[in-house]
Write a protein that holds these residues in place. Structure first.
Motif, PDB file in Angstrom:
ATOM      1  N   PHE A 131       0.812  -1.223   0.000  1.00 41.53           N
ATOM      2  CA  PHE A 131       0.000   0.000   0.000  1.00 41.53           C
ATOM      3  C   PHE A 131       0.845   1.273   0.000  1.00 41.53           C
ATOM      4  N   GLY A 132       2.067   1.207  -0.520  1.00 35.77           N
ATOM      5  CA  GLY A 132       2.891   2.398  -0.668  1.00 35.77           C
ATOM      6  C   GLY A 132       3.432   2.954   0.638  1.00 35.77           C
ATOM      7  N   MET A 133       3.467   2.140   1.690  1.00 41.33           N
ATOM      8  CA  MET A 133       4.029   2.598   2.960  1.00 41.33           C
ATOM      9  C   MET A 133       4.908   1.512   3.544  1.00 41.33           C
ATOM     10  N   VAL A 134       5.725   1.884   4.514  1.00 41.36           N
ATOM     11  CA  VAL A 134       6.589   0.929   5.186  1.00 41.36           C
ATOM     12  C   VAL A 134       6.073   0.745   6.603  1.00 41.36           C
ATOM     13  N   ARG A 135       5.748  -0.522   6.946  1.00 43.68           N
ATOM     14  CA  ARG A 135       5.265  -0.848   8.292  1.00 43.68           C
ATOM     15  C   ARG A 135       5.982  -2.110   8.764  1.00 43.68           C
ATOM     16  N   GLU A 136       5.858  -2.392  10.056  1.00 41.60           N
ATOM     17  CA  GLU A 136       6.397  -3.634  10.607  1.00 41.60           C
ATOM     18  C   GLU A 136       5.250  -4.616  10.777  1.00 41.60           C
ATOM     19  N   GLU A 137       5.253  -5.666   9.972  1.00 42.96           N
ATOM     20  CA  GLU A 137       4.238  -6.706  10.086  1.00 42.96           C
ATOM     21  C   GLU A 137       4.617  -7.639  11.234  1.00 42.96           C
ATOM     22  N   VAL A 138       3.620  -8.075  11.982  1.00 41.14           N
ATOM     23  CA  VAL A 138       3.825  -9.015  13.089  1.00 41.14           C
ATOM     24  C   VAL A 138       3.227 -10.352  12.673  1.00 41.14           C
ATOM     25  N   HIS A 139       4.003 -11.412  12.848  1.00 41.33           N
ATOM     26  CA  HIS A 139       3.492 -12.745  12.560  1.00 41.33           C
ATOM     27  C   HIS A 139       3.880 -13.710  13.672  1.00 41.33           C
ATOM     28  N   CYS A 140       3.130 -14.793  13.767  1.00 42.41           N
ATOM     29  CA  CYS A 140       3.405 -15.839  14.746  1.00 42.41           C
ATOM     30  C   CYS A 140       4.747 -16.474  14.398  1.00 42.41           C
ATOM     31  N   ARG A 141       5.635 -16.553  15.359  1.00 42.39           N
ATOM     32  CA  ARG A 141       6.959 -17.103  15.060  1.00 42.39           C
ATOM     33  C   ARG A 141       6.913 -18.614  14.831  1.00 42.39           C
ATOM     34  N   ARG A 142       5.841 -19.288  15.268  1.00 49.09           N
ATOM     35  CA  ARG A 142       5.782 -20.747  15.110  1.00 49.09           C
ATOM     36  C   ARG A 142       5.152 -21.180  13.786  1.00 49.09           C
ATOM     37  N   CYS A 143       4.076 -20.511  13.325  1.00 47.98           N
ATOM     38  CA  CYS A 143       3.424 -20.941  12.070  1.00 47.98           C
ATOM     39  C   CYS A 143       3.494 -19.888  10.968  1.00 47.98           C
ATOM     40  N   GLY A 144       3.992 -18.693  11.290  1.00 50.59           N
ATOM     41  CA  GLY A 144       4.109 -17.639  10.285  1.00 50.59           C
ATOM     42  C   GLY A 144       2.820 -16.906   9.998  1.00 50.59           C
ATOM     43  N   GLY A 145       1.749 -17.198  10.739  1.00 51.69           N
ATOM     44  CA  GLY A 145       0.466 -16.546  10.504  1.00 51.69           C
ATOM     45  C   GLY A 145       0.533 -15.044  10.735  1.00 51.69           C
ATOM     46  N   HIS A 146      -0.055 -14.287   9.812  1.00 47.23           N
ATOM     47  CA  HIS A 146      -0.112 -12.827   9.915  1.00 47.23           C
ATOM     48  C   HIS A 146      -1.046 -12.443  11.060  1.00 47.23           C
TER      49      HIS A 146
END
Length: 174
Positions: A131-146
């Motif tokens: 979306f034309g911006m820079v953000r920090e996405e958080v995901h589950c470290r065990r399954c990679g789920g957003h």
């Protein structure tokens, strides 16, 4: 004199140029909820819990699948977990890993469950350039789920706001 209409060749040249420019700066359209190009870091991530696409579809509701596996976002104020105020633990809806304690939950007035800190070794982050911006996405470290995104406008003691999708989590009261 400038024409009010583009020729087909001018249109294709202009849109192709925009596409190359978007590629160069990392602004890419999303395909099925995912960036068209996957970052090198994301491609190399290996998770403890993995399933095939059809298995994820079986394990998750359609809405959970869209959020956890396609990086979607639920509508603000739509999650019952936004108003969950009991003591307990918020866990990943994909693999049941405990993610957040209710002691770090706060009302951010954004419409999504928000926390000022995750549990130790529960989440990982990566750069999200959609979306034309820079953000920090958080995901589950065990399954990679957003799960959502983290921002630096939260309360003390961390100053962080982990803005999570309620459908990406479950709640277990104490």
């Amino acid at each position: 004199m400038l024409s009010k209409h583009f020729s087909r060749r001018q249109f294709l040249f202009a849109t192709g140029g925009l596409g190359v420019a978007a590629l160069a700066i990392g602004v890419l359209p999303k395909f099925a909820g995912r960036s068209v190009l996957i970052s090198e870091a994301e491609a190399s991530e290996v998770f403890e819990v993995t399933h095939s696409d059809s298995e994820w579809h079986t394990l998750l509701s359609d809405e959970q699948y869209e959020i956890l596996r396609e990086e979607g976002t639920e509508r603000a104020y739509s999650s019952p977990l936004n108003n969950e105020h009991r003591e307990g633990t918020f866990a990943c809806a994909g693999c049941d890993l405990p993610l957040f304690s209710s002691t770090t939950k706060f009302d951010s007035r954004t419409g999504w469950p928000s926390f000022w800190a995750p549990l130790d070794k529960a989440v990982a982050t990566r750069v999200d350039r959609t979306f034309g911006m820079v953000r920090e996405e958080v995901h589950c470290r065990r399954c990679g789920g957003h799960l959502g995104h983290v921002f630096d406008d939260g309360p003390k003691p961390t100053g962080l706001r982990y803005c999570m999708n309620g459908l990406a989590m479950t709640f277990r009261p104490v």
